[in-house]
Enzyme design. Structure first.
Site, PDB file in Angstrom:
ATOM      1  CB  VAL A  18      16.128  41.234  52.286  1.00  0.00           C
ATOM      2  CG1 VAL A  18      14.924  41.251  51.337  1.00  0.00           C
ATOM      3  CG2 VAL A  18      17.185  40.261  51.769  1.00  0.00           C
ATOM      4  CB  ALA A  84      17.744  32.620  60.141  1.00  0.00           C
ATOM      5  NE  ARG A  92      17.496  31.129  47.484  1.00  0.00           N
ATOM      6  CZ  ARG A  92      18.206  30.842  46.398  1.00  0.00           C
ATOM      7  NH1 ARG A  92      18.273  29.604  45.966  1.00  0.00           N
ATOM      8  NH2 ARG A  92      18.851  31.788  45.749  1.00  0.00           N
ATOM      9  CG  ASN A 124      15.088  32.658  50.437  1.00  0.00           C
ATOM     10  OD1 ASN A 124      14.205  32.410  49.627  1.00  0.00           O
ATOM     11  ND2 ASN A 124      16.117  33.451  50.156  1.00  0.00           N
ATOM     12  CG  ASP A 127       8.934  28.240  46.304  1.00  0.00           C
ATOM     13  OD1 ASP A 127       8.177  28.857  45.537  1.00  0.00           O
ATOM     14  OD2 ASP A 127      10.156  28.128  46.108  1.00  0.00           O
ATOM     15  CG  ASP A 152      15.497  32.407  41.269  1.00  0.00           C
ATOM     16  OD1 ASP A 152      16.434  31.758  41.744  1.00  0.00           O
ATOM     17  OD2 ASP A 152      14.552  32.860  41.950  1.00  0.00           O
ATOM     18  NE  ARG A 155      20.141  36.290  41.570  1.00  0.00           N
ATOM     19  CZ  ARG A 155      19.931  35.809  42.787  1.00  0.00           C
ATOM     20  NH1 ARG A 155      19.338  34.628  42.935  1.00  0.00           N
ATOM     21  NH2 ARG A 155      20.310  36.496  43.850  1.00  0.00           N
ATOM     22  CG  HIS A 172       9.946  37.791  25.985  1.00  0.00           C
ATOM     23  ND1 HIS A 172       9.464  38.814  26.772  1.00  0.00           N
ATOM     24  CD2 HIS A 172      10.218  38.339  24.774  1.00  0.00           C
ATOM     25  CE1 HIS A 172       9.431  39.932  26.065  1.00  0.00           C
ATOM     26  NE2 HIS A 172       9.889  39.665  24.849  1.00  0.00           N
ATOM     27  CG  HIS A 179      13.834  31.547  45.362  1.00  0.00           C
ATOM     28  ND1 HIS A 179      14.636  32.070  44.394  1.00  0.00           N
ATOM     29  CD2 HIS A 179      14.204  32.147  46.517  1.00  0.00           C
ATOM     30  CE1 HIS A 179      15.468  32.956  44.937  1.00  0.00           C
ATOM     31  NE2 HIS A 179      15.218  33.015  46.243  1.00  0.00           N
ATOM     32  CB  THR A 234      21.614  38.271  47.489  1.00  0.00           C
ATOM     33  OG1 THR A 234      20.443  37.595  47.962  1.00  0.00           O
ATOM     34  CG2 THR A 234      22.700  37.243  47.215  1.00  0.00           C
TER      35      THR A 234
END
Length: 322
Positions: A18, A84, A92, A124, A127, A152, A155, A172, A179, A234
């Protein structure tokens, strides 16, 4: 003396999939003229910086290099991707204790250098780690932002655009809440260029609304698991999400994004970081934006918050690793 901010400088802590994808994306964006990479493995940070820097002649001049905490204190934005990796079959929230321990070694190093910029949390579970970063740093809440459900939501917009055969930028909608597995698709406020979702679906020949919404929401929720099972991680989508958040901050766009931040009574939720639409600009979060939720969505949002609060209550954030 108060630390000054270089508005064209950013830093990334964590040079895994990432972090390196984010660095590559930001190099191409031309948002910054200076980008500093940090990693527990200094050679990894140096290698990623050099590899990306070799593309500068094709993009535009900037300085990108591996550095230390002293090198990033004047950054406008510090992006934390360290942690990690989520493994196949792992949620998550399963990552909580491993990554909170990592944050206990990172956040105090940032705060003791009088950092005055925006802290953007990407690791992750985002939140919980946004909440953790806020508690460990003591920074004002507007300056600690989690990437939240920005990915998200993208997606969801993509899935709806494919379903309806329409530009995703005309869709919208928001994913809100955690998450993660308790996230909620805010269908009741979803529209396509101002046209209610069900009305637009019928314009395009779709009538089985509930089944389609359930299928798409599940696809969105499980998309990361699907990708991780196929390629172990990802990173492109989240890198683009981070770029979008950085654009809003650096350009003071005041765009509305579903980032993670502390809740103070909205929808009956307080004392936890949650992903909800907010106005994002130069000073970070300006304010949350209320969106229309039906009774079922509002209840699921409160349940999502309770899931996160139970996890947060188990954390010891009173001490940091020196």
């Amino acid at each position: 003396m108060t630390q000054t901010i270089n508005p064209r400088k950013a830093a990334i802590i964590g040079c895994g999939f990432v972090g390196s994808a984010t660095a590559f994306t930001l190099m191409q964006s031309r948002l910054f003229s200076e980008l500093v990479l940090l990693d527990a493995n200094e050679a990894k940070a140096d290698g990623e910086a050099k590899d990306i820097a070799h593309g500068i002649p094709f993009s535009g001049q900037m300085k990108i290099y591996a550095g230390t905490y002293d090198d990033i204190a004047d950054s406008a934005i510090i992006i934390i991707t360290a942690g990690a990796n989520q493994k196949p079959g792992e949620t998550r929230l399963d990552l909580v204790h491993k990554n909170v321990a990592i944050y206990k070694s990172i956040i105090p190093e940032i705060s003791k250098r009088d950092f005055q910029g925006i802290l953007l949390i990407v690791s992750n579970p985002v939140d919980i780690l946004t909440y953790t970063a806020l508690k460990l740093s003591g920074f004002p809440e507007n300056r600690v932002i989690g990437s939240g459900t920005v990915l998200d939501t993208a997606r969801l917009k993509y899935a709806l655009s494919e379903h309806l055969g329409v530009d995703s930028r005309s869709v919208h909608s928001f994913i809100i809440g955690e998450h993660g597995d308790s996230e909620i698709a805010a269908w009741s406020s979803t529209n396509v260029s101002g046209i209610p979702l069900n009305t637009f679906c019928e314009m395009r020949g779709h009538y089985n609304h509930d089944a389609a919404m359930d299928r798409i929401a599940e696809e969105v929720k499980n998309s990361a698991y699907d990708i991780i099972s196929k390629k172990q991680a990802t990173y492109y989508g989240i890198a683009m999400s981070v770029k979008r958040i950085c654009e809003c901050i650096i350009r003071n766009e005041r765009s509305i994004l579903p980032i993670s931040s502390m809740m103070h009574g909205e929808y009956g939720i307080s004392g936890i970081s949650l992903s909800m639409p907010a106005i994002v600009g130069l000073n970070g979060i300006e304010t949350h934006v209320p969106i229309s939720l039906d009774a079922d969505e509002a209840e699921k949002l409160r349940e999502s918050a309770e899931t996160l609060k139970k996890i947060a209550a188990e954390l010891d954030l009173s001490t940091a690793i020196s």
